[in-house]
Motif scaffolding. Structure first.
Motif, PDB file in Angstrom:
ATOM      1  N   GLN B  93       0.829  -1.199   0.000  1.00 35.43           N
ATOM      2  CA  GLN B  93       0.000   0.000   0.000  1.00 35.43           C
ATOM      3  C   GLN B  93       0.867   1.253   0.000  1.00 35.43           C
ATOM      4  OE1 GLN B  93      -2.697   0.390   3.234  1.00 35.43           O
ATOM      5  NE2 GLN B  93      -4.472   0.112   1.934  1.00 35.43           N
ATOM      6  N   GLU B  94       1.874   1.209   0.912  1.00 34.17           N
ATOM      7  CA  GLU B  94       2.773   2.349   1.003  1.00 34.17           C
ATOM      8  C   GLU B  94       3.431   2.595  -0.350  1.00 34.17           C
ATOM      9  OE1 GLU B  94       5.951   1.804   3.746  1.00 34.17           O
ATOM     10  OE2 GLU B  94       6.384   3.942   3.880  1.00 34.17           O
ATOM     11  N   ASN B  95       3.805   1.480  -0.962  1.00 33.57           N
ATOM     12  CA  ASN B  95       4.445   1.565  -2.266  1.00 33.57           C
ATOM     13  C   ASN B  95       3.556   2.272  -3.278  1.00 33.57           C
ATOM     14  OD1 ASN B  95       5.275   0.485  -5.036  1.00 33.57           O
ATOM     15  ND2 ASN B  95       6.923  -0.249  -3.749  1.00 33.57           N
ATOM     16  N   THR B  96       2.299   1.825  -3.343  1.00 30.13           N
ATOM     17  CA  THR B  96       1.366   2.458  -4.284  1.00 30.13           C
ATOM     18  C   THR B  96       1.190   3.934  -3.972  1.00 30.13           C
ATOM     19  OG1 THR B  96       0.160   0.400  -3.991  1.00 30.13           O
ATOM     20  CG2 THR B  96      -0.754   1.987  -5.533  1.00 30.13           C
ATOM     21  N   GLU B  97       1.043   4.233  -2.678  1.00 30.74           N
ATOM     22  CA  GLU B  97       0.902   5.626  -2.250  1.00 30.74           C
ATOM     23  C   GLU B  97       2.080   6.460  -2.738  1.00 30.74           C
ATOM     24  OE1 GLU B  97      -2.585   6.305  -0.919  1.00 30.74           O
ATOM     25  OE2 GLU B  97      -1.067   7.861  -0.662  1.00 30.74           O
ATOM     26  N   LEU B  98       3.275   5.947  -2.422  1.00 31.42           N
ATOM     27  CA  LEU B  98       4.484   6.672  -2.802  1.00 31.42           C
ATOM     28  C   LEU B  98       4.522   6.902  -4.304  1.00 31.42           C
ATOM     29  CD1 LEU B  98       7.177   5.052  -0.511  1.00 31.42           C
ATOM     30  CD2 LEU B  98       6.585   7.456  -0.595  1.00 31.42           C
ATOM     31  N   ARG B  99       4.183   5.844  -5.049  1.00 31.00           N
ATOM     32  CA  ARG B  99       4.213   6.000  -6.505  1.00 31.00           C
ATOM     33  C   ARG B  99       3.258   7.085  -6.957  1.00 31.00           C
ATOM     34  NH1 ARG B  99       7.040   2.158  -9.272  1.00 31.00           N
ATOM     35  NH2 ARG B  99       7.637   0.374  -7.998  1.00 31.00           N
ATOM     36  N   LYS B 100       2.074   7.084  -6.354  1.00 31.99           N
ATOM     37  CA  LYS B 100       1.084   8.110  -6.717  1.00 31.99           C
ATOM     38  C   LYS B 100       1.618   9.494  -6.412  1.00 31.99           C
ATOM     39  CE  LYS B 100      -3.167   5.956  -5.731  1.00 31.99           C
ATOM     40  NZ  LYS B 100      -4.265   5.938  -4.803  1.00 31.99           N
ATOM     41  N   GLU B 101       2.210   9.616  -5.209  1.00 28.83           N
ATOM     42  CA  GLU B 101       2.730  10.933  -4.827  1.00 28.83           C
ATOM     43  C   GLU B 101       3.821  11.381  -5.781  1.00 28.83           C
ATOM     44  OE1 GLU B 101       3.928  10.706  -0.760  1.00 28.83           O
ATOM     45  OE2 GLU B 101       1.871  10.413  -0.071  1.00 28.83           O
ATOM     46  N   ILE B 102       4.666  10.435  -6.157  1.00 30.95           N
ATOM     47  CA  ILE B 102       5.746  10.780  -7.066  1.00 30.95           C
ATOM     48  C   ILE B 102       5.190  11.213  -8.410  1.00 30.95           C
ATOM     49  CG2 ILE B 102       7.653   9.796  -8.403  1.00 30.95           C
ATOM     50  CD1 ILE B 102       8.537   8.360  -5.952  1.00 30.95           C
ATOM     51  N   GLU B 103       4.156  10.518  -8.879  1.00 35.23           N
ATOM     52  CA  GLU B 103       3.511  10.912 -10.139  1.00 35.23           C
ATOM     53  C   GLU B 103       3.039  12.348 -10.057  1.00 35.23           C
ATOM     54  OE1 GLU B 103       4.385   8.708 -12.778  1.00 35.23           O
ATOM     55  OE2 GLU B 103       2.842  10.146 -13.355  1.00 35.23           O
ATOM     56  N   LYS B 104       2.340  12.640  -8.955  1.00 37.68           N
ATOM     57  CA  LYS B 104       1.789  13.980  -8.788  1.00 37.68           C
ATOM     58  C   LYS B 104       2.902  15.009  -8.751  1.00 37.68           C
ATOM     59  CE  LYS B 104      -1.626  16.868  -7.296  1.00 37.68           C
ATOM     60  NZ  LYS B 104      -0.845  17.970  -6.794  1.00 37.68           N
ATOM     61  N   LEU B 105       3.975  14.701  -8.028  1.00 33.99           N
ATOM     62  CA  LEU B 105       5.099  15.628  -7.952  1.00 33.99           C
ATOM     63  C   LEU B 105       5.684  15.864  -9.328  1.00 33.99           C
ATOM     64  CD1 LEU B 105       6.929  14.570  -4.690  1.00 33.99           C
ATOM     65  CD2 LEU B 105       6.015  16.803  -5.214  1.00 33.99           C
ATOM     66  N   LYS B 106       5.811  14.781 -10.093  1.00 31.07           N
ATOM     67  CA  LYS B 106       6.361  14.930 -11.436  1.00 31.07           C
ATOM     68  C   LYS B 106       5.471  15.825 -12.274  1.00 31.07           C
ATOM     69  CE  LYS B 106       9.233  10.864 -12.024  1.00 31.07           C
ATOM     70  NZ  LYS B 106       9.228   9.450 -12.324  1.00 31.07           N
ATOM     71  N   GLU B 107       4.160  15.630 -12.133  1.00 36.92           N
ATOM     72  CA  GLU B 107       3.222  16.477 -12.876  1.00 36.92           C
ATOM     73  C   GLU B 107       3.377  17.929 -12.478  1.00 36.92           C
ATOM     74  OE1 GLU B 107      -0.348  13.309 -13.502  1.00 36.92           O
ATOM     75  OE2 GLU B 107      -0.845  15.227 -12.539  1.00 36.92           O
ATOM     76  N   ASP B 108       3.438  18.171 -11.157  1.00 39.97           N
ATOM     77  CA  ASP B 108       3.587  19.538 -10.684  1.00 39.97           C
ATOM     78  C   ASP B 108       4.859  20.167 -11.219  1.00 39.97           C
ATOM     79  OD1 ASP B 108       2.085  19.215  -7.356  1.00 39.97           O
ATOM     80  OD2 ASP B 108       1.253  19.603  -9.341  1.00 39.97           O
ATOM     81  N   LEU B 109       5.922  19.386 -11.180  1.00 39.36           N
ATOM     82  CA  LEU B 109       7.194  19.889 -11.683  1.00 39.36           C
ATOM     83  C   LEU B 109       7.071  20.255 -13.142  1.00 39.36           C
ATOM     84  CD1 LEU B 109      10.024  17.748 -10.128  1.00 39.36           C
ATOM     85  CD2 LEU B 109       9.928  20.216 -10.275  1.00 39.36           C
ATOM     86  N   GLU B 110       6.407  19.365 -13.875  1.00 43.04           N
ATOM     87  CA  GLU B 110       6.181  19.588 -15.304  1.00 43.04           C
ATOM     88  C   GLU B 110       5.464  20.908 -15.494  1.00 43.04           C
ATOM     89  OE1 GLU B 110       7.033  17.083 -17.596  1.00 43.04           O
ATOM     90  OE2 GLU B 110       6.558  18.525 -19.159  1.00 43.04           O
ATOM     91  N   GLU B 111       4.396  21.083 -14.718  1.00 43.77           N
ATOM     92  CA  GLU B 111       3.596  22.291 -14.837  1.00 43.77           C
ATOM     93  C   GLU B 111       4.420  23.516 -14.532  1.00 43.77           C
ATOM     94  OE1 GLU B 111      -0.488  21.791 -13.116  1.00 43.77           O
ATOM     95  OE2 GLU B 111      -0.047  23.888 -12.614  1.00 43.77           O
TER      96      GLU B 111
END
Lengths: 327, 386
Positions: B93-111
Motif C-alpha cells: 500500500q505504502e508503495n502504491t501511495e508513494l508511486r502516486k505521490e511521485i507521479e503527482k510531484l512529477k506532474e507539478d514539476l512539469e507544470e
C-alpha cells in the motif's frame, strides 16, 4: 497387543511427522520467499521515499523562484503597451492566432507579367481560361497584319507562415528601462545619467557593462557586469530617479530575447493577382505593358479593372512586392 | 498397561511353602532349580517385554510431543505468515501511495517548469491574403539572381477580443475617466423603465510582442524527408534520388540538378536545382513518388527556407481608455436603444463619465473586435475610420 498398538501409534505419528517436516520445508521456502519479498519491497519503498524527497525539493526550488513562475507577475513586469478599441471588427477565426503584417519580395522571371485585378472574380476567370490571345498593335504595320501573342495565366502561390514557436529567454544581467521622461537632454546624456544611477549600490545597482537605446524607442537596455543585480531590480518593478531638477518614476523590466524554435509554411493563393507566362520579347517594355493592360481591362475578354501591372521582359528578372490584400 | 496374560497367581504356579525335607531327593532339588531358572527367564523375558514396551511408549510419547511441538510451530508459523502478509500488504500500500505521490510531484514539476516556458510562445498564424502592388526592381539576367523569396513579417499590433452578450465596450477620450469608472466598478444605469446594475471589469489582454520575422525561401533548393532506408550504398541512393527528381513532364532542363546532399541516418536530403526558380514548381506538393528496388515509396517534400527573428520585444498590453461593461441584463428593447442609453449615462460627468469616443454593445451572441495600439490618434490606424 499393547505392543502392537504402541507400534502402530508410533508409525502413524512418524508419518505425520514426515509430512510436517515436508510441509515445514515447503513453508520454510515460502518463508524465505516471503522474507525476500518483504525486504525487497522495503528497499523499494526506501528508494521511492528518496525519490519523493528529491522531487519535493526540486518543486520547492522552482516555487521559490516565484517571480518567473507567476505569469501575472512576469507579465506586469514587462513594459506596457497601451491598447484601445476604435471600432474595428474582427474575424472569429483570428481569435487565438498570431497576426502578422507581411511584406514579400517575390522573384519574377523574364518573359512574364503580374496583374492585380480589383475583383477576385475577374482574376479567377482569367486563371481558369488559362490561355489568352493578346492583340498587339505593332504600330507601323497595317491593320490586317495585326500581331497576336499567346500567353498563359497561372495563379500565384506564396509560402506564408502558418505556425510559429518562439522561445523567450531573459538575460540574467540586463534590465530594460522604460517610461523614461521626454526631456530636453540629448540621448547620450540620458544614457550617462542612467548608467551613473544604476552603478550605485544604494540604488540597488552595480557596475554597468553596457547601455544602449532599443531601436526606435525610448527604452534603454542596461547590462551589469555581475549576476544577481538585475533580478532584484526587476522584482522591484519601479524606481524613482532624479534627473536634473525633477524625480521620475521609471519602470524596470526584464530584458527578453526571442529565438524561433519552429516555423511552418503553407502556400497561400493570391485572390486577385495573376501571373502571365510566355510573353515573347517582341515589343518595347512600355508598349508591351500597355498592350497587356488594354487587353486585360476589356470586359469582353473576361477582364476587369486593373489595380497594378508589371512586365518583366525576357532576359531580365524582376522583384515584385506583395502586401496584404485588405480588400 | 495391558499385560498379555493374566498375572500368574503364586498359588497357581504351584508355589507353596515347603520346608526342605531331607528325604527330598536330589532329583526334586534339580527339578526345583530348573523351575526357578525357568521362572527367572520368564521374569527376564517379561522385563524385556516391559522395557521394550516402555521404550515404545516413550517413543510414542516423544512422537506425540514432537507432533504437538510441530503443531505449535505450525501455529506460530501461521501467525507469522499472517503477520507477514499484513506487513506485505501495508508495504505494498505504502508503495502504491508513494508511486502516486511521485507521479503527482512529477506532474507539478512539469507544470511549473512549463510555466517557466510561459517563456515559450506557440501560436498558429492567422491566414493572410496577398496581392501584388508594384515592381521593386528589375535586374539583368547577367546579375546573380538567386530567385529566392525574401519575406519580412512584422507582428501586427491589433489584438482580437471577444465581446460576449450583455457586454459593452466603451472608449473614453480621457484616461482619467476610464480609471475612475473602473475604480467605482458598480454602476446603476437608467434604461427607460428600469435600472440595470452594471459592473466595470478590468481587462486581461494578454502578452503581446513586437518583432520582425525574416524568412528567405530558396529558389533553388527543396527539402526531402521520409526517405526509406534501403540496403544499398549511400552513394547509389544519392544517385537514385537525383534520378527521381530531375525528370519533369514539362520544360526540359527545368529540373536539372546541381547537387544532392543525403543523410541516411535521418532519411533526409536537400536537392539543389541548377536553374534558379526551379523550387517553385514544388509549391503546394507535399509528397513525391520514388521508385527503388522495384518498390514505390512516397517521399515528403517541403520548401527549403531560412529564418531569423529581429527586434523581439514582449510587452504587457493594457487598456487605459477602453472599459468593459458586464451585466447589462437582457431585455426586449432593441440593441441600438440600449446602446444609446448606456452612452448617455456614461457621458454625464455626474455619473463619473466623460466624452465617449467609441461604444459597442452586444445583446445576443458574441462579437469579435480588434484592439489597436493607442498612439493618441482618434481614428483607427488600420482602416482610417473612427
Amino acid at each position: 497387543m499393547a505392543k502392537e498398538a504402541a507400534e502402530q501409534r508410533t508409525q502413524e505419528m512418524n508419518k505425520e511427522e514426515l509430512n510436517n517436516i515436508f510441509e515445514q520445508q515447503l513453508s520454510l521456502d515460502g518463508d524465505e520467499e516471503r522474507a525476500q519479498q518483504i525486504s525487497a519491497i522495503k528497499e523499494e519503498n526506501n528508494k521511492l521515499k528518496q525519490e519523493k524527497e528529491i522531487l519535493n525539493n526540486k518543486l520547492e526550488e522552482l516555487k521559490k523562484r516565484a517571480f518567473w513562475n507567476d505569469p501575472v507577475m512576469m507579465l506586469s513586469a514587462l513594459p506596457e503597451k497601451k491598447m484601445i478599441f476604435k471600432g474595428l471588427t474582427a474575424n472569429k477565426e483570428d481569435m487565438s492566432k498570431l497576426m502578422l503584417t507581411p511584406l514579400i519580395y517575390y522573384p519574377v522571371p523574364g518573359g512574364s507579367a503580374l496583374i492585380t485585378f480589383e475583383e477576385a472574380e475577374v482574376a479567377q476567370r482569367i486563371i481558369q481560361k488559362r490561355e489568352h490571345t493578346v492583340e498587339l498593335s505593332c504600330g507601323e504595320l497595317e491593320e490586317l497584319d495585326q500581331c497576336r501573342m499567346r500567353v498563359q495565366a497561372v495563379p500565384v502561390d506564396i509560402l506564408l507562415p502558418s505556425a510559429l514557436e518562439i522561445r523567450m529567454t531573459h538575460s540574467r544581467r540586463s534590465i530594460l528601462v522604460s517610461d523614461l521622461p521626454d526631456l530636453d537632454i540629448s540621448k547620450e546624456a540620458l544614457l550617462d545619467k542612467l548608467e551613473l544611477f544604476f552603478s550605485k549600490t544604494k540604488n540597488g545597482g552595480s557596475e554597468v557593462e553596457s547601455r544602449e537605446f532599443l531601436e526606435n524607442s525610448l527604452q534603454v537596455v542596461l547590462t551589469f557586469t555581475q549576476d544577481g543585480v538585475a533580478e532584484p531590480l526587476i522584482e522591484r518593478g519601479h524606481i524613482e530617479m532624479p534627473i536634473g531638477k525633477g524625480k521620475y518614476k521609471i519602470k524596470i523590466s526584464p530584458c527578453m530575447s526571442g529565438d524561433i524554435s519552429n516555423l511552418q509554411l503553407q502556400p497561400s493563393r493570391c485572390p486577385t493577382t495573376v501571373l502571365l507566362l510566355g510573353i515573347p520579347d517582341v515589343l518595347s517594355e512600355e508598349s508591351m505593358r500597355d498592350a497587356l493592360e488594354i487587353h486585360f481591362q476589356k470586359a469582353s475578354r473576361g477582364g476587369g479593372e486593373v489595380d497594378a501591372l508589371a512586365y518583366v521582359p525576357a532576359g531580365r528578372t524582376g522583384v515584385a512586392e506583395f502586401v496584404e490584400d485588405t480588400g | 498397561m495391558d499385560v498379555p496374560s493374566p498375572p500368574l497367581s503364586l498359588q497357581d504356579n504351584g508355589f507353596s511353602l515347603v520346608s526342605p525335607d531331607p528325604r527330598t531327593s536330589k532329583e526334586e532339588m534339580e527339578k526345583l532349580r530348573e523351575e526357578l531358572r525357568m521362572w527367572k527367564n520368564r521374569v527376564k523375558e517379561a522385563e524385556t517385554v516391559k522395557v521394550d514396551l516402555l521404550s515404545k511408549l516413550s517413543a510414542a510419547d516423544r512422537a506425540e510431543k514432537k507432533l504437538t511441538e510441530q503443531r505449535e510451530q505450525q501455529k506460530h508459523r501461521r501467525d507469522r505468515m499472517i503477520r507477514w502478509e499484513l506487513e506485505l500488504f501495508l508495504l505494498r500500500q505504502e508503495n502504491t501511495e508513494l508511486r502516486k505521490e511521485i507521479e503527482k510531484l512529477k506532474e507539478d514539476l512539469e507544470e511549473h517548469s512549463s510555466q517557466d516556458n510561459l517563456l515559450e510562445i506557440k501560436k498558429k498564424v492567422a491566414e493572410m491574403k496577398l496581392k501584388f502592388t508594384h515592381l521593386k526592381e528589375m535586374k539583368h539576367d547577367g546579375a546573380e539572381m538567386d530567385m529566392d523569396t525574401h519575406c519580412v513579417f512584422g507582428a501586427a499590433t491589433k489584438v482580437p477580443f471577444r465581446l460576449n452578450q450583455n457586454q459593452a465596450l466603451l472608449t473614453f477620450e480621457d484616461e482619467e475617466v476610464a480609471l475612475r469608472l473602473t475604480k467605482r466598478s458598480k454602476h446603476c444605469v437608467n434604461l427607460d423603465d428600469r435600472t440595470a446594475n452594471v459592473t466595470v471589469k478590468p481587462f486581461e489582454l494578454d502578452m503581446g510582442f513586437q518583432f520582425e520575422l525574416h524568412v528567405t525561401v530558396s529558389g533553388k533548393k527543396i527539402n526531402v524527408s521520409d526517405i526509406p532506408e534501403l540496403p544499398i550504398p549511400e552513394d547509389w541512393m544519392r544517385d537514385k534520388l537525383e534520378l527521381c527528381f530531375y525528370r519533369t513532364e514539362q520544360a526540359k532542363g527545368e529540373r536539372e540538378i546541381e547537387n544532392v546532399t543525403y543523410n541516411r541516418g535521418t532519411g533526409t536530403a536537400v536537392i539543389t536545382f541548377l536553374k534558379p526558380g526551379a523550387s517553385y514548381s514544388f509549391v503546394g506538393y507535399t509528397e513525391y513518388p520514388f521508385c527503388a528496388e522495384e518498390r514505390w515509396f512516397f517521399l515528403s517534400v517541403s520548401p527549403h527556407f531560412d529564418f531569423h527573428l529581429r527586434r523581439f520585444q514582449p510587452h504587457c498590453r493594457v487598456s487605459k481608455k477602453t472599459i468593459l461593461l458586464k451585466g447589462i441584463s437582457d431585455v426586449e428593447e432593441d440593441e441600438e436603444s440600449v446602446q444609446d442609453m448606456i452612452e448617455i449615462h456614461f457621458q454625464k460627468p455626474s455619473n463619473g463619465g466623460g466624452e465617449i469616443e467609441e461604444i459597442k454593445y452586444i445583446s445576443r451572441g458574441a462579437a469579435y473586435v480588434y484592439f489597436e495600439e493607442d498612439t493618441g490618434n482618434a481614428t483607427s490606424e488600420i482602416t482610417g475610420h473612427s
